[in-house]
Design a protein around this motif. Structure first.
Motif, PDB file in Angstrom:
ATOM      1  N   PRO A  87       0.803  -1.227   0.000  1.00 54.06           N
ATOM      2  CA  PRO A  87       0.000   0.000   0.000  1.00 54.06           C
ATOM      3  C   PRO A  87       0.837   1.279   0.000  1.00 54.06           C
ATOM      4  CG  PRO A  87      -0.112  -1.125   2.133  1.00 54.06           C
ATOM      5  CD  PRO A  87       0.519  -2.063   1.172  1.00 54.06           C
ATOM      6  N   ASP A  88       2.024   1.225   0.601  1.00 51.24           N
ATOM      7  CA  ASP A  88       2.883   2.419   0.616  1.00 51.24           C
ATOM      8  C   ASP A  88       3.335   2.789  -0.802  1.00 51.24           C
ATOM      9  OD1 ASP A  88       2.704   2.786   3.334  1.00 51.24           O
ATOM     10  OD2 ASP A  88       4.491   1.610   3.781  1.00 51.24           O
ATOM     11  N   LYS A  89       3.590   1.784  -1.605  1.00 48.72           N
ATOM     12  CA  LYS A  89       3.986   2.031  -2.995  1.00 48.72           C
ATOM     13  C   LYS A  89       2.835   2.668  -3.761  1.00 48.72           C
ATOM     14  CE  LYS A  89       5.881  -0.285  -7.088  1.00 48.72           C
ATOM     15  NZ  LYS A  89       6.350  -1.575  -7.656  1.00 48.72           N
ATOM     16  N   TYR A  90       1.615   2.197  -3.494  1.00 47.49           N
ATOM     17  CA  TYR A  90       0.448   2.765  -4.163  1.00 47.49           C
ATOM     18  C   TYR A  90       0.219   4.208  -3.719  1.00 47.49           C
ATOM     19  CZ  TYR A  90      -4.184   3.202  -6.159  1.00 47.49           C
ATOM     20  OH  TYR A  90      -5.263   3.622  -6.903  1.00 47.49           O
ATOM     21  N   LYS A  91       0.401   4.459  -2.419  1.00 52.88           N
ATOM     22  CA  LYS A  91       0.254   5.814  -1.903  1.00 52.88           C
ATOM     23  C   LYS A  91       1.280   6.757  -2.535  1.00 52.88           C
ATOM     24  CE  LYS A  91      -0.052   6.061   2.609  1.00 52.88           C
ATOM     25  NZ  LYS A  91       0.082   5.691   4.041  1.00 52.88           N
ATOM     26  N   ALA A  92       2.494   6.249  -2.718  1.00 53.72           N
ATOM     27  CA  ALA A  92       3.540   7.065  -3.346  1.00 53.72           C
ATOM     28  C   ALA A  92       3.157   7.436  -4.778  1.00 53.72           C
ATOM     29  CB  ALA A  92       4.866   6.321  -3.327  1.00 53.72           C
ATOM     30  N   ALA A  93       2.512   6.497  -5.470  1.00 52.83           N
ATOM     31  CA  ALA A  93       2.055   6.764  -6.835  1.00 52.83           C
ATOM     32  C   ALA A  93       0.952   7.809  -6.837  1.00 52.83           C
ATOM     33  CB  ALA A  93       1.569   5.474  -7.481  1.00 52.83           C
ATOM     34  N   LEU A  94       0.033   7.720  -5.865  1.00 48.55           N
ATOM     35  CA  LEU A  94      -1.036   8.699  -5.768  1.00 48.55           C
ATOM     36  C   LEU A  94      -0.499  10.100  -5.484  1.00 48.55           C
ATOM     37  CD1 LEU A  94      -3.829   6.901  -3.687  1.00 48.55           C
ATOM     38  CD2 LEU A  94      -3.875   7.455  -6.114  1.00 48.55           C
ATOM     39  N   GLN A  95       0.531  10.169  -4.641  1.00 52.41           N
ATOM     40  CA  GLN A  95       1.095  11.455  -4.251  1.00 52.41           C
ATOM     41  C   GLN A  95       1.641  12.245  -5.435  1.00 52.41           C
ATOM     42  OE1 GLN A  95       3.765  10.166  -1.040  1.00 52.41           O
ATOM     43  NE2 GLN A  95       2.699  11.594   0.313  1.00 52.41           N
ATOM     44  N   LYS A  96       2.004  11.536  -6.474  1.00 49.77           N
ATOM     45  CA  LYS A  96       2.518  12.216  -7.663  1.00 49.77           C
ATOM     46  C   LYS A  96       1.422  12.984  -8.393  1.00 49.77           C
ATOM     47  CE  LYS A  96       6.151   8.768  -8.423  1.00 49.77           C
ATOM     48  NZ  LYS A  96       6.659   7.699  -9.336  1.00 49.77           N
ATOM     49  N   GLY A  97       0.155  12.658  -8.074  1.00 55.41           N
ATOM     50  CA  GLY A  97      -0.956  13.341  -8.710  1.00 55.41           C
ATOM     51  C   GLY A  97      -1.020  13.044 -10.194  1.00 55.41           C
ATOM     52  N   GLY A  98      -1.529  14.008 -10.946  1.00 53.91           N
ATOM     53  CA  GLY A  98      -1.632  13.806 -12.385  1.00 53.91           C
ATOM     54  C   GLY A  98      -2.015  15.081 -13.098  1.00 53.91           C
ATOM     55  N   ARG A  99      -1.609  15.176 -14.347  1.00 53.25           N
ATOM     56  CA  ARG A  99      -1.930  16.374 -15.124  1.00 53.25           C
ATOM     57  C   ARG A  99      -3.417  16.480 -15.419  1.00 53.25           C
ATOM     58  NH1 ARG A  99       2.045  15.977 -20.162  1.00 53.25           N
ATOM     59  NH2 ARG A  99       1.335  13.819 -19.966  1.00 53.25           N
ATOM     60  N   HIS A 100      -4.130  15.355 -15.328  1.00 56.69           N
ATOM     61  CA  HIS A 100      -5.562  15.382 -15.610  1.00 56.69           C
ATOM     62  C   HIS A 100      -6.373  15.891 -14.421  1.00 56.69           C
ATOM     63  CE1 HIS A 100      -4.989  11.648 -13.417  1.00 56.69           C
ATOM     64  NE2 HIS A 100      -6.299  11.528 -13.260  1.00 56.69           N
ATOM     65  N   LEU A 101      -5.703  16.121 -13.282  1.00 55.14           N
ATOM     66  CA  LEU A 101      -6.376  16.616 -12.091  1.00 55.14           C
ATOM     67  C   LEU A 101      -6.044  18.088 -11.854  1.00 55.14           C
ATOM     68  CD1 LEU A 101      -5.733  13.647  -9.616  1.00 55.14           C
ATOM     69  CD2 LEU A 101      -7.850  14.138 -10.858  1.00 55.14           C
ATOM     70  N   PRO A 102      -6.987  18.855 -11.307  1.00 49.21           N
ATOM     71  CA  PRO A 102      -6.705  20.264 -10.991  1.00 49.21           C
ATOM     72  C   PRO A 102      -5.801  20.379  -9.769  1.00 49.21           C
ATOM     73  CG  PRO A 102      -8.887  19.685 -10.215  1.00 49.21           C
ATOM     74  CD  PRO A 102      -8.380  18.487 -10.985  1.00 49.21           C
ATOM     75  N   GLU A 103      -5.298  21.566  -9.534  1.00 49.40           N
ATOM     76  CA  GLU A 103      -4.407  21.803  -8.394  1.00 49.40           C
ATOM     77  C   GLU A 103      -5.052  21.392  -7.078  1.00 49.40           C
ATOM     78  OE1 GLU A 103      -2.253  25.563  -6.101  1.00 49.40           O
ATOM     79  OE2 GLU A 103      -3.107  25.846  -8.099  1.00 49.40           O
ATOM     80  N   TRP A 104      -6.343  21.641  -6.943  1.00 55.21           N
ATOM     81  CA  TRP A 104      -7.084  21.301  -5.722  1.00 55.21           C
ATOM     82  C   TRP A 104      -6.915  19.817  -5.382  1.00 55.21           C
ATOM     83  CZ3 TRP A 104     -11.022  24.102  -2.824  1.00 55.21           C
ATOM     84  CH2 TRP A 104     -11.776  23.310  -1.976  1.00 55.21           C
TER      85      TRP A 104
END
Length: 214
Positions: A87-104
């Motif tokens: 799960p920590d690896k998945y959380k690390a991936a989420l933390q990177k965010g994405g260009r398809h998401l707004p700043e919020w």
């Protein structure tokens, strides 16, 4: 469930794809539903197709759910495996965010508390496998089975103006079809409104206040 709990009346709250279910309950049980609250809600698709101003990543997922579900199943199965094993690896991936998401939304994904909550929710969603998530993704592309204008209970909408997963333009069209609606469009807001404590408090306070007068 309401009968089992001996609850005669209730309010319903739907977040994201859950908005379709909150709307359905409100339509089906107008005499028992006090308030219908839609937060970052999904909207009905026209002819089964997601709106063009929805993020490409989200549109692809809906397309795959209908035309190549086996690909989406592989993607979700890989996600489930990572969440279960690392799960920590998945959380690390989420933390990177994405260009398809707004700043919020990207800002929310930097918070440990939000990440822990996301993992908890995903584990629960995948508890019996990924098929349910696949089915519900496809289900959202289909006709909801009722006319929104026939919902008789008061509807309250909270939606971010910068939401890329459920575009606010489509939500405004949907709002115009309800007979009684109060809409709050959050400036700079993304999809993850309930992760903002101030907004979450406002939503809950509204339910308590408005439902009490019905």
């Amino acid at each position: 469930m309401a009968d089992f709990l001996k609850t005669e009346s209730f309010s319903v709250l739907g977040v994201s794809g859950g908005g379709a279910y909150a709307a359905a309950v409100s339509y089906r049980f107008p005499e028992r539903t006090r308030l219908c609250v839609l937060v970052s809600s999904a909207t009905p698709f026209h002819a089964g197709k997601p709106p063009k101003n929805m993020s490409k990543e989200n549109r692809i997922a809906f397309f795959l759910s209908k035309h190549a579900p086996w690909i989406l199943k592989k993607i979700n199965s890989f996600q489930k495996k990572m969440i279960d094993r690392d799960p920590d690896k998945y959380k690390a991936a989420l933390q990177k965010g994405g260009r398809h998401l707004p700043e919020w939304d990207n800002r929310q994904l930097t918070q440990e508390e939000v990440l822990d909550s996301t993992i908890l929710h995903l584990k629960e969603a995948y508890r019996q496998g990924v098929e349910g998530a696949l089915y519900e993704t496809r289900l959202l592309t289909e006709n909801w089975g009722f006319n929104l204008s026939n919902i008789q209970v008061p509807v309250h909408i909270w939606h971010g103006e910068e939401d890329t997963l459920s575009p606010v333009s489509e939500v405004k069209k949907m709002a115009g079809r309800f007979s009684t609606v109060t809409s709050r469009y959050i400036k700079d807001g993304g999809h993850f409104l309930t992760e903002e404590e101030k907004i979450w408090r406002e939503i809950l306070q509204t339910i308590v206040k408005e439902a009490a007068f019905k």
